[in-house]
Motif scaffolding. Structure first.
Motif, PDB file in Angstrom:
ATOM      1  N   ALA A 136     -12.982 -53.324   8.891  1.00  0.00           N
ATOM      2  CA  ALA A 136     -11.803 -52.457   8.852  1.00  0.00           C
ATOM      3  C   ALA A 136     -11.003 -52.664  10.127  1.00  0.00           C
ATOM      4  CB  ALA A 136     -12.207 -50.995   8.715  1.00  0.00           C
TER       5      ALA A 136
ATOM      6  N   GLU B  74      -8.665 -48.449   4.357  1.00  0.00           N
ATOM      7  CA  GLU B  74      -9.404 -49.663   3.987  1.00  0.00           C
ATOM      8  C   GLU B  74     -10.814 -49.360   3.505  1.00  0.00           C
ATOM      9  OE1 GLU B  74      -8.185 -53.564   6.271  1.00  0.00           O
ATOM     10  OE2 GLU B  74      -8.728 -52.008   7.711  1.00  0.00           O
ATOM     11  N   LYS B  75     -11.482 -48.431   4.185  1.00  0.00           N
ATOM     12  CA  LYS B  75     -12.862 -48.080   3.839  1.00  0.00           C
ATOM     13  C   LYS B  75     -12.984 -46.557   3.726  1.00  0.00           C
ATOM     14  CE  LYS B  75     -14.706 -52.272   4.018  1.00  0.00           C
ATOM     15  NZ  LYS B  75     -15.740 -52.672   4.979  1.00  0.00           N
TER      16      LYS B  75
END
Length: 260
Positions: A230, A237-238
């Motif tokens: 990330a 993103e995560k």
């Protein structure tokens, strides 16, 4: 007292304040507001000059942003709160916590560090300032927003970040760069004695490991969580991993009256 700062508020329980960073806005926290409003009173302000507050003059000092958020919380009658700040918002959160330690239950410093000049940033702040003047806010938001993701403009979260950033005024975008360049939070780190979590994506191009480590190691009560794969927008993103990390940190919260 200044006019109420635009903000999003949802939920009930202990107050959780989410502070966005440079070229950000309250809208970037949609997933966090949806998730945490089940158990928390979530407040996400738009900083002066950004997002829904783009008609307000931007601040040229981190202290000014911090006071704007504190003024909002005072107007809303919020005494104690959990505080999360991202990027420049992490600088603002440090400033808020240093001067209002008794009010901050827990602190999350995400994708940030103790020095606003951001050594080893993907480009020097002076370059960002010059390109802002040459290219305007929309192109700057697109170019800088792409650095927030490992896959750049191909990342699913990129369009939202680009569009949120483009709402900022030119004045605010320039003033905020000046605010960051002049801010040094290192002398105040000893005042951050509340439980603090430092969250960092291992591919972050804004804050590199040296600055993140310096922040973490100089906190009296700090924990570190590194999110693999990330960059600067790990919450986009995560998101599942980001939320699991926050869940663990928040699970230990017991709200007590502020010391008298």
């Amino acid at each position: 007292m200044p006019a109420l700062l635009p903000h999003r508020r949802q939920g009930r329980g202990p107050t959780l304040v989410l502070v966005h960073g440079y070229l950000g806005g309250a809208a970037q926290w949609e997933a966090e507001i949806a998730r945490y409003s089940a158990n928390y009173d979530v407040i996400a302000p738009d900083l002066p000059g950004f997002g829904a507050a783009a008609d307000r003059p931007g601040c040229d000092r981190i202290e000014g942003f911090a006071q704007a958020v504190i003024d909002l919380l005072d107007q809303l009658g919020v005494d104690r709160f959990i505080l999360l700040g991202h990027s420049m918002g992490g600088m603002i959160a440090q400033e808020m916590a240093a001067h209002n330690a008794a009010r901050v239950i827990r602190l999350v410093l995400y994708g940030t560090g103790p020095l606003g000049a951001m050594p080893d940033r993907f480009e020097p702040i002076d370059v960002s300032r010059q390109r802002l003047l040459e290219e305007g806010v929309a192109k700057t938001a697109q170019r800088i927003g792409a650095t927030w993701f490992c896959t750049g403009e191909d990342a699913p979260g990129f369009p939202a970040i680009r569009d949120i950033g483009a709402q900022a005024s030119v004045q605010a975008a320039g003033a905020a760069l000046n605010a960051m360049a002049q801010w040094d939070g290192r002398p105040a780190l000893n005042k951050l004695t509340m439980p603090t979590l430092v969250v960092w994506g291992d591919s972050d191009r804004s804050y590199r490991w040296q600055q993140v480590e310096s922040l973490w190691r100089n906190l009296a009560n700090g924990e570190l969580a590194v999110i693999p794969g990330a960059a600067h927008a790990a919450h986009l993103e995560k998101p599942k991993l980001f939320h699991l990390i926050l869940d663990g940190f928040f699970a230990e919260i017991t709200v007590r009256p502020a010391p008298g």
